[in-house]
Structure formats: structure tokens, C-alpha cells
Design an enzyme around this catalytic site. Structure first.
Site, short mmCIF file in Angstrom:
data_model
loop_
_atom_site.label_atom_id
_atom_site.label_comp_id
_atom_site.label_asym_id
_atom_site.label_seq_id
_atom_site.Cartn_x
_atom_site.Cartn_y
_atom_site.Cartn_z
N HIS A 129 6.58 0.42 -15.60
CA HIS A 129 7.87 0.25 -14.93
C HIS A 129 8.92 1.23 -15.42
CE1 HIS A 129 5.91 -3.60 -14.09
NE2 HIS A 129 6.76 -3.76 -13.09
N PHE A 152 8.56 1.00 -7.99
CA PHE A 152 8.81 1.56 -9.33
C PHE A 152 8.09 2.90 -9.42
CE2 PHE A 152 9.68 -2.86 -10.22
CZ PHE A 152 10.63 -2.85 -11.23
N ASP A 153 8.56 3.72 -10.37
CA ASP A 153 7.97 5.04 -10.62
C ASP A 153 6.45 5.05 -10.64
OD1 ASP A 153 7.86 3.72 -13.29
OD2 ASP A 153 9.99 4.29 -13.33
N ALA A 191 0.88 -1.17 0.00
CA ALA A 191 0.00 0.00 0.00
C ALA A 191 0.91 1.22 0.00
CB ALA A 191 -0.91 0.03 1.22
N GLU A 192 1.00 1.88 -1.14
CA GLU A 192 1.99 2.95 -1.26
C GLU A 192 1.59 4.20 -0.48
OE1 GLU A 192 0.85 1.09 -3.68
OE2 GLU A 192 2.62 -0.11 -4.16
#
Ligand SMILES: Cc1ncc(C[n+]2csc(CCOP(=O)(O)OP(=O)(O)O)c2C)c(N)n1
Ligand SMILES: [Mg+2]
Lengths: 338, 368
Positions: free
Chosen positions: A129, A83-84, A59-60
Site C-alpha cells: 500500500h 493503490f500503487d 481487474a486492473e
């Protein structure tokens, strides 16, 4: 002096920070025993224990929000976005809280935290990605946005980011993770935040670049030198704070400027740089400031990314259009005629 | 972060099937479920005085919007039992993560009322010192504060302190992703945090039925392994008892706790909202009879704890407080436009310095 990869330099920076500052913490997805998908956190859990370097649930927004709360509580979290494009769920936390807490509280609360984001392409990654997301962060007041291009800068800029009293978005060009370079771990040479580096001197034109585009700029300068054109290469190192002084003094000297970014061009960091150069160097300019960038398309599939990414030829084409012979820029005129 | 292997059974987590209640709407005592003691008399009297003051303050703030002294005010009239119990259940060294709705709670916490209203007056984004008060800035992006609360709770635990964090959130906010991430993180980290949902039945205009199909919002804790409870949010005795138990649970290493309080927003979402567009006045009138302040007053009188003098003196104190708020809010605050640049970073960037100089020249030109 030791030669190491950027990945190793980043790992060393995290290790040294954890060792020297007990408030420092590392967390994110798979950063624990695995060491992160790019192995930047390799061995940290083993050396410092699960309390200092740990895996979080997926969970970012949660990762960044947890870091906000822990930074409010006196810790110095260094979190990894895998990743971005997977940092986007955290964007609300970043834009509404990370960037604003110092300001909202008149400086009574600050957020000494670092969000590390492997970004940009060139590694054959499938969709989601390879995004170049630096402009989103650079456009958000209250964030520092840092992107190293060499292992030495990777080490020192990450150390500086962790020591900084304000939140830092630390953008790691993933295609440079395995590039090698000399590092000065015990004996600092690298400049701090807000100081661009002149990586190569030249008198004919200035190439301004950052992060993943630096090797391209250096190769272009090398190739141009064969044709007798001396290109100066400026590496921004930190997008925010921005070093107007170094950029301006270079362009005033050369009178010509190409801005290189791997990201899609429209409304990007390169546009900001071009505008700043034009505002400050107008009377020194012998040609329009040109931008070299990726196209305004979603990041392409791996088999087509070479068509998208700015390469040496695209840079040299732009250099050719710097009106050394005082012709108008046919590239831009052609677009208008059709 | 240590990995916990033991899993709790659902039984230990489930809320009471009906909201916990100590006092019926008419003020008579009812038999509460086992496990929740009646708070001490002195705490109940303190809560009563604070509710009287809180309601008066709320009315004063609404009046200040009409006089143009506040840009906007989200009233908590009708939610005073939650506002007061929410902070009364805490120690001074505990932390609060409030929303925009919590002005009454923050005043009750002892924060200077003008500092509380600074956000809504438009003087700055947060007027009080969050470190000194251990109250995070009032949060507007829904549910985002709940995960900060978990981070703070984890920080306190790591520092060996036994502080607890109370995260306030509304019914609508429980639909936001951050709330669910916060519940999950709190449970996995076993963080000492209490999630306090004030279910006031509306998220601006959207009624609860369109917000959630859960049997009660309290059940949202179960899936994450969080002990949960639901309580009659207009029954101060019940809210205070349940929150006190929840805080104790978190403080003594029991992990996070979720409390849903069933209450009602008597006023519109803010003064700028027109609630007649989406709800019947009959509905609001029915809730008048469940008023938390009248209920507590009747209950305390019937128990012989409150006499007319005590009632009068509570109202007297509230009037004096409101008068002070009115007077202080009627004075124009000193505004410093250059402060706009002072807190973006610890050290302003060269660009911010340039922009500050630009503003200075604009201001000088205006003076001439
Ligand atoms: C992320 C986000 N989306 C939308 C809004 C606009 N908004 C402000 S309050 C609100 C309703 C919230 O309702 P609830 O959580 O029930 O709290 P209440 O206002 O009833 O106390 C909305 C939609 C917001 N502040 N943040
Ligand atoms: Mg609501």
C-alpha cells in the site's frame, strides 16, 4: 482563494472536468457510491450518475484496457488504481498500449486518458500500500508522469491531465491527501506541464524534490535557514515532461544540489535528475550532486517506515556533506574503506 | 454502467456440443443445427473469391520473407475460412481488433496490402489508418486487444451507434488473464463485442492439450455469462453463418458473444519457426484433407453456384493482386528517421527535441 485539502482539490478537479467535458468519465474500483477508498471521487456518481462515474469489476488490466478502448472511441477516461502496488496488474496495458498507441499509429490514434495512482508511504499502510512506483512510468516513453505537492497544483495539474491529448500517469502522494493549502479554482495561478516551481529561493544549495518529499524539503530549508544556510527548493511537479531549464538555472546559481526522493534510490528518478544536473552544470558545481532517498529495500512495515523515509535530518546531513568547507564526502569514502 | 439484475440461464449460453458444421470435409452438405441459416449465395461466392485471393496473398507474403522483403510473416494458410468470414460478417462501420495473424483478414477488409504488411516489413508498427478503416493496429501482446475491443464496444454503445466490435484471438491467447478480464467486462457491461477464437491447435509450439483442459475453448464464455458457440473453422459456410448470427446478437442488444472456430495452422508459427520440431508431418497431411478452400469450392460447384470460369477468374484476380503486392513490396520505402520523434507525444518534449537534434548531427556526420 479557498483553503482546501489536496483530496478536496482533486475531487473538485474531477467534478469540474465531468461538468465541462461530456467525454470525461471516471471509473475504477469502489469509485462509485463509496467515493473511492480515499474519497477522491466522493459524490461524483450522485451528481453525474452511474454512466459518468462507475465501479468496475476487480481487474486492473481490465480497467486500463477498457479506458484504452473507450479513449480510442472518443471518450476521456480518468481511471483510479486503488493503490500503487495494485496498478502492477495493469502494467502490460500501460507499457505496451497506453504509452505506445499514438506512436504505433503515427498519431492517428491518441489516448487522452488519465490513470490516477495514490502512491508512496508515510501513512502507516501495510505492505503493498506504500510503493513509490513513479520510476517505472517515468522510464516508459510515451507517458507523462505528474505528481502534485500542493492542493492548488493537485487541482490544476489534474485538470491539465484530463485535457491533455496524451496519457498521463497522475501520481497522488497519499500522505498529502489531507494537507491543506490555498487554491485558485476560478483564477488560475498554477503553471502547466513541464514547468517546475521554485517554492523557496536560496543561494547556497538547491534541493530538488517532488510529490511526497516536498514538505520534507521545505522543512529542511526552514531548519537550515536557522543556521544561516539558504536553500532553494525546486518542486518538479511533472517528472515527464522534465523541466531541465528551471533545475539548471537554480543549480548554476547555487552551485550545490541535493536530490530528494522518497522512493528507493537505485535507478530511480533521483538518479536521473542527478545525472542531468551533473551533465549540464558541471562547471558550476562546487560539490558532487547528492541523493537522499529511501533505502533499497521493499517498503517496510508501518512500525519501521520512519527509519526508511527520508526526513529533515537525512536531508540536512546531505546538505552538510556539500563540501562547504571543501572536505571530501566522508559518507561515500567510508563505504569504500570498509 | 447500469446494474443488470436478470441472470441468463446456462442453457441459453451453452455452445453446441459438437462444432457447428454445414459442409463435410468432402464438400457435401450436412444438416446444420437449427437457428443458423445458410448464407445467401452471393455472400458465399464473395467469400470464395476472397478466400482464393487471401490464400494467394498469404503465399506471396511468405515468398517475400524469403526475398528479405518482410522481416517476419505469420501465415494463416489453412485458416482462410476464419479470416474471410471474420470480416465478411461485419459492416464497414463495425470495428476489428486483430492479432498479428490476421493479415489476410485485413486485406479482405479492403486495407491496402502494403499498409497491412508495413508492420512485418519493419517500416512502422502499423501501416494503415485505424480510424479510417476501423481496424485497430494488429496486436502482438497476447489477449491485450480483447479488452480494448470491449472499451470500443462500450464507446459505440454510449454514442448511440449500433456498431459491433470483433476481437480476434488465438487458442493460446485464451489462457492469458486479459482475455478473461475482457470476457467479464464485456458481460457486465453488456457490450456489443464478438470474441472470435481461432483455435489453430498451436501456440507457437505448444499444443492445445497443454494449453487448456476445457471441453472446448467455447465453454470459457459460460462462466462469465456470455453466449458461446463452437464451429468447424474450416467450413466457411458454418463460420460465416455463426459469426453473422453472433454479430446480429451483439448488434441488437443481446450482449457479447464468444465463437470458437476449430481450424489448423498449416504453416509454421512464422517463417522463422521450425514446426517439424514439435509436430508430425502426418498430422499436417491429415489436415490437408480438411482444407477450407477446396471444401467450399466443391460445395459451391455441387450446388451449381460455381462454374470453371468463375474459378478461373477468381484465380486470375488473385494472381494480379499478388503481382501488385510483389511489385509494390519490391520498392524500397522512403524512411524518415526523424519520424521516430514525431509521435511519442502530441508535442515533443524538450528532451525529445534535443535528441532529434543529436540524431540530425549524427546523420550529417555520416554524410560527410
Ligand atoms: C503476452 C505475450 N506473451 C508471449 C508472446 C509471444 N507469442 C507470440 S505468438 C505466441 C503464441 C500465440 O498462440 P495463439 O494465441 O494460439 O495464436 P496463434 O499464433 O496460433 O495464431 C506467443 C507465445 C506474446 N506475443 N505476448
Ligand atoms: Mg494458436
Amino acid at each position: 482563494m479557498a483553503a482546501m485539502t489536496m483530496a478536496q482539490a482533486l475531487n473538485a478537479a474531477l467534478r469540474d472536468a465531468l461538468r465541462e467535458d461530456e467525454r470525461a468519465l471516471v471509473f475504477g474500483e469502489d469509485v462509485g457510491p463509496l467515493g473511492g477508498v480515499f474519497r477522491i471521487t466522493d459524490g461524483l456518481t450522485k451528481e453525474f450518475g452511474e454512466d459518468r462515474c462507475f465501479d468496475t469489476p476487480l481487474a486492473e488490466a481490465g480497467i486500463v484496457g477498457l479506458a484504452v478502448g473507450m479513449a480510442m472511441g472518443g471518450f476521456r477516461p480518468v481511471v483510479e488504481m486503488q493503490f500503487d502496488a495494485f496498478a502492477y496488474p495493469a502494467f502490460e496495458q500501460i507499457a505496451s498500449h497506453v504509452a505506445k498507441l499514438r506512436n504505433r499509429t503515427r498519431g492517428r490514434l491518441s489516448l487522452p486518458m488519465v490513470i490516477r495512482i495514490p502512491y508512496a508511504g508515510g501513512i502507516g499502510g501495510v505492505e503493498h500500500h506504500c510503493d513509490s512506483s513513479e520510476a517505472y512510468y517515468a522510464h516508459t516513453p510515451g507517458l507523462k508522469v505528474v505528481t502534485p505537492a500542493t492542493p492548488d497544483d493537485a487541482y490544476w495539474l489534474l485538470r491539465d491531465a484530463i485535457a491533455d491529448p496524451d496519457p498521463v500517469i497522475f501520481m497522488e502522494p497519499k500522505r498529502l491527501y489531507w494537507s491543506k493549502g490555498e487554491t485558485t479554482l476560478g483564477d488560475r495561478r498554477a503553471a502547466g506541464f513541464g514547468q517546475a516551481a521554485v517554492l523557496r529561493e536560496g543561494r547556497d544549495a538547491t534541493l530538488i524534490a517532488y510529490g511526497p518529499s516536498i514538505p520534507v524539503a521545505l522543512q529542511a530549508a526552514e531548519a537550515a535557514a536557522q543556521d544561516g544556510i539558504a536553500l532553494e527548493v525546486v518542486d518538479l511537479r511533472t517528472i515527464v515532461p522534465f523541466d531541465d531549464a528551471t533545475v539548471v538555472s537554480s543549480v548554476r546559481k547555487t552551485g550545490r544540489c541535493v536530490v530528494i526522493q522518497e522512493a528507493q534510490g537505485f535507478a530511480g528518478v533521483g538518479a536521473e535528475i542527478a545525472a542531468r544536473v551533473q551533465e549540464r552544470c558541471f562547471h558550476s558545481l562546487a560539490a558532487p550532486v547528492l541523493r537522499v532517498s529511501g533505502f533499497d529495500i521493499p517498503y517496510p512495515p508501518p512500525m519501521l517506515e520512519h527509519s526508511h523515509l527520508p526526513d529533515v535530518d537525512r536531508v540536512l546531513d546531505a546538505v552538510d556533506r556539500l563540501q562547504f568547507g571543501d572536505e571530501p564526502d566522508v559518507f561515500h569514502l567510508a563505504g569504500e574503506a570498509s | 454502467m447500469s446494474v443488470r439484475t436478470s441472470r441468463q440461464t446456462v442453457d441459453g449460453l451453452l455452445p453446441s456440443p459438437v462444432p457447428v458444421r454445414f459442409v463435410a470435409e468432402d464438400g457435401t452438405a450436412v444438416q446444420p443445427p437449427a437457428g443458423y441459416p445458410v448464407p445467401a449465395d452471393e455472400r458465399l461466392l464473395e467469400a470464395y473469391r476472397r478466400m482464393v485471393l487471401g490464400r494467394r496473398f498469404d503465399r506471396q507474403a511468405t515468398a517475400l520473407t524469403k526475398q528479405g522483403r518482410l522481416a517476419v510473416y505469420p501465415s494463416s494458410r489453412g485458416q482462410e475460412a476464419c479470416q474471410i468470414a471474420g470480416v465478411l460478417a461485419l459492416r464497414e462501420d463495425d470495428w476489428v481488433f486483430p492479432t498479428y495473424r490476421e493479415s489476410v483478414a485485413l486485406v479482405s477488409r479492403g486495407i491496402d496490402p502494403v499498409e497491412v504488411l508495413t508492420l512485418l516489413r519493419g517500416g512502422w508498427h502499423c501501416g494503415y489508418d485505424p480510424v479510417a478503416t476501423r481496424v485497430a493496429p494488429q496486436c502482438t501482446p497476447l489477449a491485450t486487444q480483447t479488452i480494448h475491443a470491449v472499451g470500443m464496444a462500450e464507446a459505440l454503445r454510449r454514442k448511440g451507434q449500433d456498431g459491433v466490435v470483433m476481437a480476434f484471438i488465438g487458442d493460446g491467447g485464451t489462457s492469458e488473464g486479459d482475455f478473461h478480464e475482457a470476457l467479464n467486462y464485456a458481460a457486465v457491461l453488456h457490450a456489443p463485442v464478438v470474441f472470435f477464437v481461432q483455435n489453430n491447435k498451436y501456440a507457437i509450439s505448444v499444443p492445445l492439450a497443454k494449453q487448456s483442459a476445457a471441453p472446448a475453448l467455447a465453454y470459457k464464455g459460460i462462466g462469465y455469462g456470455i453466449r458461446s458457440e463452437q464451429v468447424d473453422g474450416n467450413d466457411l459456410v458454418a463460420v460465416l453463418s455463426v459469426l453473422t448470427a453472433a454479430v446480429e446478437h451483439a448488434r441488437t442488444g443481446g450482449g457479447p458473444f464468444l465463437v470458437e472456430a476449430h481450424t489448423y495452422r498449416m504453416d509454421a508459427h512464422t517463417n522463422a519457426d521450425d514446426a517439424t520440431r514439435y509436430r508430425e508431418t502426418g498430422e499436417v497431411e491429415r489436415w490437408e484433407s480438411a482444407d477450407p478452400l477446396a471444401r467450399l469450392e466443391t460445395y459451391l460447384r455441387e450446388r451449381g453456384l460455381l462454374d470453371p470460369e468463375a474459378v478461373a477468374s477468381a484465380h486470375q484476380a488473385a494472381e494480379e493482386f499478388a503481382a501488385r503486392v510483389r511489385d509494390e513490396m519490391n520498392a524500397d520505402p522512403e524512411m524518415d528517421p526523424f519520424e521516430l520523434f514525431d509521435h511519442v507525444f502530441a508535442e515533443p518534449t524538450p528532451q525529445l527535441r534535443e535528441q532529434r537534434a543529436l540524431l540530425a548531427s549524427e546523420l550529417t556526420a555520416q554524410e560527410d
